[in-house]
Structure formats: C-alpha cells, structure tokens
Scaffold this motif. Structure first.
Motif, PDB file in Angstrom:
ATOM      1  N   HIS A   1       0.846  -1.195   0.000  1.00 18.50           N
ATOM      2  CA  HIS A   1       0.000   0.000   0.000  1.00 18.50           C
ATOM      3  C   HIS A   1       0.882   1.246   0.000  1.00 18.50           C
ATOM      4  N   VAL A   2       0.749   2.068  -1.044  1.00 20.20           N
ATOM      5  CA  VAL A   2       1.476   3.326  -1.150  1.00 20.20           C
ATOM      6  C   VAL A   2       0.472   4.447  -1.362  1.00 20.20           C
ATOM      7  N   SER A   3       0.906   5.674  -1.122  1.00 22.81           N
ATOM      8  CA  SER A   3      -0.008   6.814  -1.278  1.00 22.81           C
ATOM      9  C   SER A   3       0.780   8.107  -1.286  1.00 22.81           C
ATOM     10  N   ASP A   4       0.192   9.142  -1.869  1.00 24.45           N
ATOM     11  CA  ASP A   4       0.703  10.509  -1.786  1.00 24.45           C
ATOM     12  C   ASP A   4       2.186  10.605  -2.141  1.00 24.45           C
ATOM     13  N   ILE A   5       2.520  10.106  -3.332  1.00 24.64           N
ATOM     14  CA  ILE A   5       3.900  10.155  -3.818  1.00 24.64           C
ATOM     15  C   ILE A   5       4.301  11.582  -4.176  1.00 24.64           C
ATOM     16  N   HIS A   6       3.375  12.365  -4.716  1.00 24.98           N
ATOM     17  CA  HIS A   6       3.586  13.794  -4.981  1.00 24.98           C
ATOM     18  C   HIS A   6       4.865  14.079  -5.777  1.00 24.98           C
TER      19      HIS A   6
ATOM     20  N   MET B   1       0.539  12.739  -8.270  1.00 17.86           N
ATOM     21  CA  MET B   1       1.024  13.960  -8.909  1.00 17.86           C
ATOM     22  C   MET B   1       0.901  15.156  -7.964  1.00 17.86           C
ATOM     23  N   ASP B   2       1.293  16.331  -8.481  1.00 20.80           N
ATOM     24  CA  ASP B   2       1.130  17.565  -7.726  1.00 20.80           C
ATOM     25  C   ASP B   2       0.099  18.487  -8.375  1.00 20.80           C
ATOM     26  N   HIS B   3       0.193  18.620  -9.729  1.00 21.67           N
ATOM     27  CA  HIS B   3      -0.707  19.533 -10.430  1.00 21.67           C
ATOM     28  C   HIS B   3      -1.560  18.832 -11.474  1.00 21.67           C
ATOM     29  N   GLY B   4      -1.256  17.557 -11.751  1.00 21.35           N
ATOM     30  CA  GLY B   4      -2.070  16.795 -12.686  1.00 21.35           C
ATOM     31  C   GLY B   4      -1.980  17.254 -14.121  1.00 21.35           C
ATOM     32  N   SER B   5      -0.932  17.982 -14.480  1.00 20.15           N
ATOM     33  CA  SER B   5      -0.807  18.503 -15.837  1.00 20.15           C
ATOM     34  C   SER B   5      -0.200  17.448 -16.754  1.00 20.15           C
TER      35      SER B   5
END
Length: 507
Positions: free
Chosen positions: A258-263, A291-295
């Motif tokens: 389980h991983v999360s919030d790699i940013h 991601m951070d901005h999803g671009s």
C-alpha cells in the motif's frame, strides 16, 4: 570539568541538608522544609542508583551462539531493546516499568556458531539452551543490579549527608524502588511483545527474523521459544555476511504493498521497486495523489510504473487530474478504479473511487467534506451491489478518509491516504480502515519544511483462502537527506493468538 560539576552539586545538596544554624537573628538559612528534605533524598537515591547501574549494573553472558551484555537502564516507558551490531536493533514493548532491559549482542562466537553450521540437528535443542542461558543471565543481572543500585545510592548518600544512617536509608529506599520496578515489570510482562517488534538499521530490511504472517500467529507461544527463533535467524544473518536474506513468505499469503501521496517524488519508484522484490509483492495499491498539479507535462513521471514488476491498482487523488487518469489507463499493468469499479487482480477483488475534487484547479469552488461523503456513499452502494451479485470485494480504495468511512460494513478492508500520516481503525460495523502516510515523503515540496517528512509504505498480508488481513508491516524511512529505516510488525486484534474473530456485518 565533570568532576568539578559533580563536587559542586554535592556541595549544594550538602549545604541544603546541613544548615549551620537555625537560630533567630543568626543570619543563616532556616532549616529546610520536610518536603524539601524528602525530595532531596529521592534525588540522591535516583541519581545514585542510576550511577550504580551505569558503572556495575551489567553482565556478560552467552546466549546460544552469541556473547551478549545485559543491562538495566532507567526509562520512562520500559520495554526491551536488543542491539544486534552491526545489523541494527529491535525494540519490544515487553513490560511497563521505570527500567528498560538492554541486550547488546557483542559477537558471534565462531566455535559455537560453527558447531551449529556443521551439525544442523543441534538447532532442535537450541530453544532449551537459549532459554536456560537467558534465565541464568537474568538471575545474575538481578543480583548485580541490586548490588549496583544499593551501593550507588548508599555511596552518594554518604557523600552528600556524611551520616551513615541517612546513607543506609538512601540505600534501603533504592532497594525498595528497584523492587517496585521489578514488581511492575513482572505484572505487565508481555511474552507476546515480539509479535510486534520495531526494527531499525539493516535489520529493517530483513523481516524474516520474526517469520511470516502465518507463523507469527501459530508458532510464537512463549517468550523463550520466540527468542530462540530470533537468535537462530540472527545467526543466519551473520553467516550471510554481505547479503542479507530476503523475506520468504508463506506460499498461502497474499502480499499487498500500500502506497499513497507520492507527490512527484522520483525516489519513490526505487523504494517501491525494492519493496516489490524484497517482499515478493502480488499487488501494489496506490490510494492517490501521485502527482502535484495533474498537468500533461507531468505524465512522464508515471512511466516507471510499467517496470515495477507487479500489477498496479490506482485511484485518483485530489492532486491527480483526469488527464493523469487517462494516461495511466494505457499501461498494461495498471488498473484504474473509479466510480466503484471492481477488478480481479493478484488473487484479490478490489474496488475504488477517485477523489471528486481536483484542488489545483482554482477556478472551481472547493466542495469540501460533503462531496467526499457523497463519493464514499457511491462506493458503498457499488460494494453492496457486488455482494448481492455474488462477487464480494476484498479491498476497497478511496483517497480521502472521509469518503472511506462511508463504506463501513460493506467490505472487510478499505485503504486511503491524503493526510500524510498513518491511521488504523476497526470501524463500528467491522470494516478496517487503513490510512497510509506519504510514500513520497510529502513530495519535492517537503524541502520547504523545517524537518523532512518521513517516507511511509505498508506491506499487508492476507490469507489466500479467506482474503482477510492477517498482519502488516509498516515501513518508515527517513525523509530527504536522512538514511534511517524502521519496520514494525502489527497484528489485527481479532487475529491475535487467543482472540475471537469479530465477524463483519455487511449492510
């Protein structure tokens, strides 16, 4: 300089307890209050006992194939710490008392360890041998600790008060304090503490020292037996020298990372890839905010997912856009879950929903907790439909814990992220909520913080037949610029030895 400070401290205490006069008008300080004398005596006792333990309160004793040093140390929380140089340390919540048991593994005896290698049949009797060694060492440590505590407090009492009677009183009070600590340790002794050890150092990369998820439930019945297994495996670690043994899981155990919030932290992919290989992971579940901005320009960051060596299940976080979601959907090893969609992957049935909010888009008003709860309700509805159709879901995934809570009673286990710290809760209707911290250590934005955010991930062990959670390892690494590592093992309360499993009530 230390001696001078010590002499000055003794002089101050002595002056406090031996005023030259209390006559009115003498100009000298009045006699100290009885409470002040009592506190002073306690300070002398505690400090003297501590000095005694430091100087003579340890014993050298063989434990199986190893030479160890056992010592008692003052502690606010108690417990046991086993230092296995150069591999690291294990911490056990073995008891609650103002003293901690420190066990230092000094060296591996070449003669005794060589005999074990040449005659493996001797391992069968190693449990009894280690049990006897530990008992002998503990008795010797108890006697030496009594001598150390009483001698230290008496000597310091004599130096401070210069009255044999007060010095003997200090020694007696120290003995009573040690006895009370021993009673507290005995009353709170937890022989099952090794079921949930905390590893640090290189030992954090070798969870095999406590066995697999199935064996910790069935085999670890008494402390001596657990310690024997621990020492045996540490012997094997030493024998491996340059290569630590990998984790060898029970074939009947499914392993989920389980991983999360790699940013957008690129270091996360190396960490995840290493964990996949080390633990032989069946499925990776990412609860969002990759991601951070999803671009679109960020999409290339996701390409290493193709080479992680395990199926990758993903739900959208509030920092992930629909652009990100479509890009990931093209990867052969990725299962994108949204709107309650369920898939069979790695022997499990998993369903999930993406976060209803995309916070980097400032043109849209924030919808807040109400939107998260509505998303959770949609996921819960889908889970009930799956149950009615005869295809029940084993694990559900949402990004926001607020949404995840709405699924209580519809699935055995739900995973979430978002808050950058771990949470674990068995909810009212029987669903276990597990919230992971940030596997990216908060992402590259973490450099703005005063202290680096730690990197967190968890390995979940599920029974292959029932697909219920049996245990989990929490992996915690130091943040940016740090090299610390810890692995702590946990058992669900309903799976502990002797516990009665609590059935889930589906809605």
């Amino acid at each position: 300089m230390v001696r001078a400070s010590f002499r000055a401290a003794v002089a101050r205490i002595r002056h406090h307890h031996h005023p030259r006069s209390t006559a009115p008008g003498s100009g000298l300080a009045p006699a100290p209050h009885p409470y002040g004398r009592a506190l002073g005596l306690i300070a002398v006792v505690v400090f003297g006992a501590w000095l005694g333990l430091l100087v003579v309160g340890s014993v050298r004793t063989p434990v199986g194939p190893m030479d160890t040093t056992m010592a008692l140390r003052p502690s606010l929380s108690g417990g046991t710490k086993i230092n296995v140089a150069p591999l690291g340390a294990l911490e056990l919540d073995s008891h609650i008392a103002p003293v901690r048991l420190d066990v230092q593994v000094d060296r591996l005896d070449p003669v005794r360890s060589g005999a074990l290698v040449q005659h493996p049949e001797r391992l069968a009797g190693l449990q009894q041998e280690i049990s006897a060694d530990v008992s002998t060492g503990t008795r010797e440590l108890a006697v030496r600790s009594v001598v150390a505590v009483v001698s230290g407090a008496t000597a310091l009492g004599l130096a401070v008060y210069r009255r044999p009677r007060r010095a003997l009183a200090a020694g007696g009070l120290a003995l009573a304090l040690l006895a009370a600590s021993g009673v507290s340790a005995y009353a709170t002794w937890n022989p099952k503490s090794v079921l949930e050890p905390k590893f640090s150092g290189l030992l954090s990369s070798a969870p095999s020292v406590v066995g697999d998820a199935r064996s910790i439930v069935t085999d670890f019945d008494v402390y001596q037996r657990e310690l024997a297994r621990l020492v045996t495996n540490v012997t094997k670690l030493y024998d491996a020298t340059s290569t630590l043994p990998v984790y060898r899981p029970d074939p009947a155990t499914l392993r989920v990372l389980h991983v999360s919030d790699i940013h957008l932290n690129p270091a996360a992919w190396q960490i995840i890839g290493s964990l996949v290989k080390q633990y032989d992971i069946d499925v990776i579940i990412d609860s969002g905010d990759t991601m951070d901005h999803g671009s679109a320009v960020e999409n290339g960051f996701l390409d290493p997912i193709r080479d992680l060596g395990a199926p990758y299940v993903w739900v959208r976080g509030n920092h992930d856009s629909r652009i990100t979601q479509r890009y990931l959907g093209r990867f052969k090893n990725v299962r994108v879950l949204d709107d309650g969609r369920a898939v069979n992957v790695g022997g499990l049935r998993v369903a999930g929903i993406g976060d209803p909010q995309f916070t980097p888009d400032r043109s849209l008003p924030a919808q807040g907790a109400a939107a998260e709860r509505m998303a959770g309700m949609r996921l819960a509805s889908s889970l009930r439909s799956q149950e009615q159709a005869g295809t029940p879901v084993d694990i559900a995934v949402a990004h926001e814990p607020e949404a995840a809570r709405e699924t209580d009673g519809t699935v055995p286990l739900i995973l979430a992220g978002h808050v950058h710290h771990r949470q674990n809760e068995l909810m009212e209707l029987g669903t276990r909520l597990k919230v992971e911290g940030s596997t990216g250590g908060g992402g590259l934005r973490a450099v703005q913080n005063r202290k680096p955010e730690k990197v967190r991930a968890s390995v979940l062990y599920l029974d292959r037949a029932t697909r219920r959670l049996q245990a989990w390892d929490e992996i915690t690494l130091g943040g940016l610029g740090l090299t610390t590592a810890e692995v702590s093992r946990h058992l669900p309360g309903e799976n502990r030895p002797g516990a009665t499993p609590s059935p889930i009530r589906f809605g």
